[in-house]
Design a protein around this motif. Structure first.
Motif, PDB file in Angstrom:
ATOM      1  N   ALA A   1     -16.396  47.008 -22.973  1.00 57.97           N
ATOM      2  CA  ALA A   1     -15.714  47.061 -24.258  1.00 57.97           C
ATOM      3  C   ALA A   1     -16.558  47.706 -25.348  1.00 57.97           C
ATOM      4  O   ALA A   1     -16.025  48.139 -26.378  1.00 57.97           O
ATOM      5  CB  ALA A   1     -15.308  45.650 -24.683  1.00 57.97           C
ATOM      6  N   LYS A   2     -17.880  47.782 -25.135  1.00 60.65           N
ATOM      7  CA  LYS A   2     -18.760  48.423 -26.112  1.00 60.65           C
ATOM      8  C   LYS A   2     -18.878  49.930 -25.885  1.00 60.65           C
ATOM      9  O   LYS A   2     -19.577  50.612 -26.625  1.00 60.65           O
ATOM     10  CB  LYS A   2     -20.154  47.800 -26.042  1.00 60.65           C
ATOM     11  N   GLY A   3     -18.226  50.425 -24.841  1.00 58.73           N
ATOM     12  CA  GLY A   3     -18.354  51.841 -24.529  1.00 58.73           C
ATOM     13  C   GLY A   3     -19.617  52.167 -23.765  1.00 58.73           C
ATOM     14  O   GLY A   3     -19.994  53.331 -23.641  1.00 58.73           O
ATOM     15  N   GLU A   4     -20.280  51.154 -23.206  1.00 61.13           N
ATOM     16  CA  GLU A   4     -21.507  51.347 -22.429  1.00 61.13           C
ATOM     17  C   GLU A   4     -21.187  51.340 -20.933  1.00 61.13           C
ATOM     18  O   GLU A   4     -20.192  50.747 -20.505  1.00 61.13           O
ATOM     19  CB  GLU A   4     -22.507  50.238 -22.737  1.00 61.13           C
ATOM     20  N   VAL A   5     -22.047  51.963 -20.157  1.00 63.11           N
ATOM     21  CA  VAL A   5     -21.855  51.999 -18.703  1.00 63.11           C
ATOM     22  C   VAL A   5     -22.353  50.688 -18.108  1.00 63.11           C
ATOM     23  O   VAL A   5     -23.555  50.430 -18.056  1.00 63.11           O
ATOM     24  CB  VAL A   5     -22.595  53.182 -18.067  1.00 63.11           C
ATOM     25  N   ALA A   6     -21.430  49.866 -17.663  1.00 62.08           N
ATOM     26  CA  ALA A   6     -21.785  48.594 -17.033  1.00 62.08           C
ATOM     27  C   ALA A   6     -21.968  48.752 -15.533  1.00 62.08           C
ATOM     28  O   ALA A   6     -22.706  47.996 -14.898  1.00 62.08           O
ATOM     29  CB  ALA A   6     -20.716  47.544 -17.314  1.00 62.08           C
ATOM     30  N   GLY A   7     -21.275  49.735 -14.938  1.00 58.17           N
ATOM     31  CA  GLY A   7     -21.354  49.916 -13.496  1.00 58.17           C
ATOM     32  C   GLY A   7     -21.044  51.336 -13.089  1.00 58.17           C
ATOM     33  O   GLY A   7     -20.650  52.171 -13.911  1.00 58.17           O
ATOM     34  N   ILE A   8     -21.250  51.624 -11.813  1.00 59.46           N
ATOM     35  CA  ILE A   8     -20.979  52.937 -11.220  1.00 59.46           C
ATOM     36  C   ILE A   8     -19.937  52.724 -10.122  1.00 59.46           C
ATOM     37  O   ILE A   8     -20.148  51.924  -9.198  1.00 59.46           O
ATOM     38  CB  ILE A   8     -22.252  53.557 -10.627  1.00 59.46           C
ATOM     39  N   TYR A   9     -18.818  53.407 -10.222  1.00 52.75           N
ATOM     40  CA  TYR A   9     -17.705  53.229  -9.284  1.00 52.75           C
ATOM     41  C   TYR A   9     -18.125  53.645  -7.876  1.00 52.75           C
ATOM     42  O   TYR A   9     -18.685  54.713  -7.665  1.00 52.75           O
ATOM     43  CB  TYR A   9     -16.524  54.079  -9.752  1.00 52.75           C
TER      44      TYR A   9
END
Length: 394
Positions: free
Chosen positions: A272-280
């Motif tokens: 929700a912050k526009g940060e990369v939380a994971g890699i698909y």
């Protein structure tokens, strides 16, 4: 002689291209049939972010010329660092902390998405120009720029690909000789990611994404942006609800997951912050699951090892003791538990193991382990068993 050399080059390239093109079917089960299409409310194609048609360089004549040039090359020479194209001030891989509140979070994601095309990458085969997967751009604390992709797409360190990046106005910029710098490993419970160092000239137009400090929590919703095979535009999929997040692995639920997700592998999972939380990493339509890996843990490991001049490794621990160590490109296949007399008690194939798992807590794989029991780990290199290691339970 030229014909023989060209034939040998094609033979060497074919297994890599085939392995890269195969969709992520092995995480839970083979996906043998087409499921229902993704609903329009869930899969949104970004208008005006079209991927251009292949250039003349990828005509049959262009392919042959490129292969001849490759055979003459000993080592690709990266573009020189020009003063006017030098990266901006170094930006730490972990971005500055953001105060949390709903309004700020929404605006942060919207701001990231407003410039998203300058943050995304399409990975293409050099000989064919065919799109193999997606990716995104990050900047390390040293100031270097990297394209992030999936390990199962790009494979070994030193493999070479064509990367397509985009300026703010949507026009593409293609780098045809980008080497894989550092790699993770294959499987649902492994760091399925890789990094490719970008030329310094890319700093002129790319917009690196910030990497979240923390893993997402169960119940969080993530958004993915990438380039599916079925479309000629970047696409956004939302409402990916986190079910599990432990170790490297992130498991999300999506009622609309289907084969239309093929091509997203390597894409950024944004919080929700526009940060990369994971890699698909992949998907399983039959179970309505989507998989990813922790961006923070994986990229700290890959980029930290690469910039430190070390081959990165990670350990599997059992009750606080190191059971086995793995380097980049290695992962664990079967884990077998034997009693002290050598009788097989239990076996787990880790690349498809769907339960919660953290390499620091291998003991969670088994229900009853006693002193003197023996664990056997099949170590995979590119999905094939390379060696077997044993660990006796103290």
């Amino acid at each position: 002689m030229r014909i023989v050399s060209l034939f040998l080059c094609l033979l060497l390239a074919a297994p890599s291209v085939f392995a890269q093109k195969v969709p992520v079917k092995g995480f839970l089960r083979a996906l043998t049939r087409k499921t229902e299409a993704v609903s329009a409310s869930n899969l949104r194609y970004a208008r005006g972010v079209k991927l251009p048609a292949l250039s003349a360089a990828y005509s049959p004549a262009g392919r042959a010329a490129e292969l001849r040039r490759l055979m003459r090359e000993q080592q690709p020479v990266p573009p020189s660092r020009k003063p006017d194209l030098a990266p901006a001030a170094p930006q730490a891989l972990r971005g500055p902390a953001l105060a949390w509140n709903g309004a700020e979070a929404v605006s942060a994601l919207k701001e990231t998405e407003r410039h998203i095309r300058s943050s995304l990458v399409v990975v293409r085969g050099r000989a064919t120009g065919e799109a193999l997967g997606s990716g995104f751009v990050v900047r390390s604390s040293s100031g270097k720029l990297y394209a992030v992709a999936s390990y199962h797409i790009v494979g070994r360190v030193g493999n070479m690909f064509s990367l397509e990046l985009y300026r703010a106005d949507g026009t593409p910029v293609r780098y045809d000789t980008v080497l894989v710098s550092a790699v993770g490993a294959f499987g649902l419970n492994a760091p399925d990611a890789a990094v490719l160092e970008l030329p310094s000239s890319a700093a002129e137009y790319v917009r690196p994404l910030k990497v979240a400090k923390e893993m997402p929590q169960p119940g969080d919703e993530l958004v993915v942006w990438g380039s599916p095979y079925t479309e000629t535009a970047f696409a956004r999929v939302d409402e990916l609800k986190v079910k599990q997040a432990e170790g490297f692995k992130i498991v999300m639920e999506s009622k609309d997951v289907s084969e239309d997700f093929n091509g997203f592998c390597g894409s950024p999972l944004l919080n929700a912050k526009g940060e990369v939380a994971g890699i698909y990493s992949g998907h399983a339509p039959a179970d309505e699951f989507v998989f990813g890996v922790s961006a923070r843990r994986t990229l700290d490991w890959l980029i930290g090892g690469y910039e430190g001049g070390m081959s990165p490794y990670y350990g599997y621990q059992f009750r606080g003791r190191t059971a086995v160590r793995l380097q980049g490109g290695e992962s664990v296949g079967d884990v077998r538990l034997f009693d002290s007399s050598g009788r097989l008690l239990q076996k787990v194939y880790l690349p498809r193991y769907a339960g919660p798992f953290d390499p620091a807590h291998t003991e969670r794989l088994f229900t009853d382990v006693r002193r003197g029991d023996v664990l056997e780990f099949d170590i995979l290199v590119h999905r094939a068993v390379s060696r077997t290691e044993r660990f006796e339970v103290p």
